[in-house]
Design an enzyme around this catalytic site. Sequence first.
Site, PDB file in Angstrom:
ATOM      1  N   CYS A 198       6.246   1.602  11.327  1.00 17.52           N
ATOM      2  CA  CYS A 198       7.265   2.299  10.526  1.00 17.52           C
ATOM      3  C   CYS A 198       8.077   3.282  11.367  1.00 17.52           C
ATOM      4  CB  CYS A 198       6.625   3.067   9.380  1.00 17.52           C
ATOM      5  SG  CYS A 198       5.543   2.087   8.399  1.00 17.52           S
ATOM      6  N   ASN A 256      -4.041   4.685  11.588  1.00 16.74           N
ATOM      7  CA  ASN A 256      -3.422   3.433  12.029  1.00 16.74           C
ATOM      8  C   ASN A 256      -2.961   3.440  13.484  1.00 16.74           C
ATOM      9  OD1 ASN A 256      -1.753   5.296  10.397  1.00 16.74           O
ATOM     10  ND2 ASN A 256      -0.067   4.097  11.207  1.00 16.74           N
ATOM     11  N   THR A 305       7.411  -7.279 -13.883  1.00 20.63           N
ATOM     12  CA  THR A 305       6.712  -8.560 -14.053  1.00 20.63           C
ATOM     13  C   THR A 305       5.717  -8.746 -12.914  1.00 20.63           C
ATOM     14  OG1 THR A 305       8.675  -9.449 -15.104  1.00 20.63           O
ATOM     15  CG2 THR A 305       7.090 -11.052 -14.254  1.00 20.63           C
ATOM     16  N   ALA A 322       0.834  -1.209   0.000  1.00 20.23           N
ATOM     17  CA  ALA A 322       0.000   0.000   0.000  1.00 20.23           C
ATOM     18  C   ALA A 322       0.866   1.256   0.000  1.00 20.23           C
ATOM     19  CB  ALA A 322      -0.937  -0.008   1.193  1.00 20.23           C
ATOM     20  N   GLN A 348      -6.459   0.781   6.760  1.00 20.47           N
ATOM     21  CA  GLN A 348      -6.945   0.354   8.081  1.00 20.47           C
ATOM     22  C   GLN A 348      -8.477   0.348   8.150  1.00 20.47           C
ATOM     23  OE1 GLN A 348      -5.047  -0.855  10.463  1.00 20.47           O
ATOM     24  NE2 GLN A 348      -2.994  -0.175   9.889  1.00 20.47           N
ATOM     25  N   SER A 383      -4.204  -2.845   1.368  1.00 21.28           N
ATOM     26  CA  SER A 383      -3.072  -3.763   1.520  1.00 21.28           C
ATOM     27  C   SER A 383      -3.543  -5.147   1.953  1.00 21.28           C
ATOM     28  CB  SER A 383      -2.130  -3.184   2.584  1.00 21.28           C
ATOM     29  OG  SER A 383      -0.982  -3.970   2.686  1.00 21.28           O
ATOM     30  N   HIS A 385      -1.772  -7.571   3.514  1.00 19.40           N
ATOM     31  CA  HIS A 385      -1.261  -8.154   4.763  1.00 19.40           C
ATOM     32  C   HIS A 385      -1.971  -7.647   6.014  1.00 19.40           C
ATOM     33  CE1 HIS A 385       1.536  -5.069   6.550  1.00 19.40           C
ATOM     34  NE2 HIS A 385       1.484  -4.580   5.334  1.00 19.40           N
TER      35      HIS A 385
END
Length: 381
Positions: free
Chosen positions: A325, A154, A239, A73, A183, A201, A203
């Site tokens: 992060c 978040n 790819t 994301a 979120q 996202s 995950h």
Amino acid sequence: MLHNQVYFDNASTTKLNVEVKNTYFKLLDEYFENSESLYSNGVKVHQLVEKSRVAVASILNVEAKEIIFTSCASEANSLAIKGIAFKYLNQNKHLITSKVEHSSVLNAFKQLEELFGFDVTYLDVDKSGCVDYNQLVNAVRPETILVSIMYVNNEVGSINQIDKIKKYIKKESNAFLHVDCVQAVGKIAVDLSDIDLASISAHKLNGLKGSAILMKRKHIKLVPLISGGQQELNTRGGTSNACANIVFAKTLRLALEQMHGSQLHCAKLKEYCVTKLSEIEGISINSSDDSVVNILNISCANLYSEVMMNALNQKNICISAQSTCHSKSNTGSYVLKCMGYSEKISKTCIRLSFCKDNTLDEIDYFINSLKEIIKNYGTNI
Ligand code: PLP
């Protein structure tokens, strides 16, 4: 004996869903070919990716040609924000975002401001962590080309009034609206109508890391950030991570199917946790009452976030302070500071984020551990 791991860090990332994992492994075994290749298996991989694109689009009520698969994301946010801005270089255009966005959004705006000369307005948030709607309305100008506001924060779980914001932007401005939905999707009902660009996202939804999408309306052209071939509607070279893109549809479908039950469960956990925390002296509840039920941000007595995190880690409890992060900085939470909290609260916060697999017993264990830690460490600030 050490307690089994208690994982209260689901806003950071989630455990892989077994169905997603099994399908992914099966795909990896069966298909390694490049989805752009013209021989049979390449075509088959391409077809499966496109089938997933159609399924994702249909779940989100948008068109298949409005879904771009990305590596995360953060990339989707960068592509949306810089992809729009780069079309308007050296034209004195104006951009709007908020002060409490995820770093992938904030740093994209910082770059546009510092390296490319864009004029950026960073909106304040109120005590609950939501963008000040009137300030947003006042900030919009004829030369505003992009507004980017997160749906759910978040760190504290505050929910922005996206429905109100999007109506205003659509009706009263020429700007594109980007919403970081990372979120929000799978946690609250998200309606993408009248939103131009949205990031999601995998995950955070019990899916794979390194897998995300950008929803981009078909009439919008973005300047690609990764130059390459015809992949991803000519918007993102490279790819295709085909097997990850193929299981994105299943990830999203399962997350949305489970959302209601999961959030009911998280609401119970949060309420129970808040009640138990109210019995401990010196705890501040930093998330507002109307934040998402899976996120609870608190500050603990006089204990610095990292001290608390390490002490809880000794007890096999996983939590974050701020967003992951920023886990290695000790400057305090910029989100809490923007919400008007003191330096001390911002440096002593921790974030608990729940999922459907967490239990009341785990909350009890957390509360007992917290009491013990506060007693042992006393004041260290
Ligand atoms: N936006 C928000 C609000 C997030 O919480 C996160 C991840 O923590 C991201 C964006 C970035 O997501 P990803 O890890 O897929 O790059």
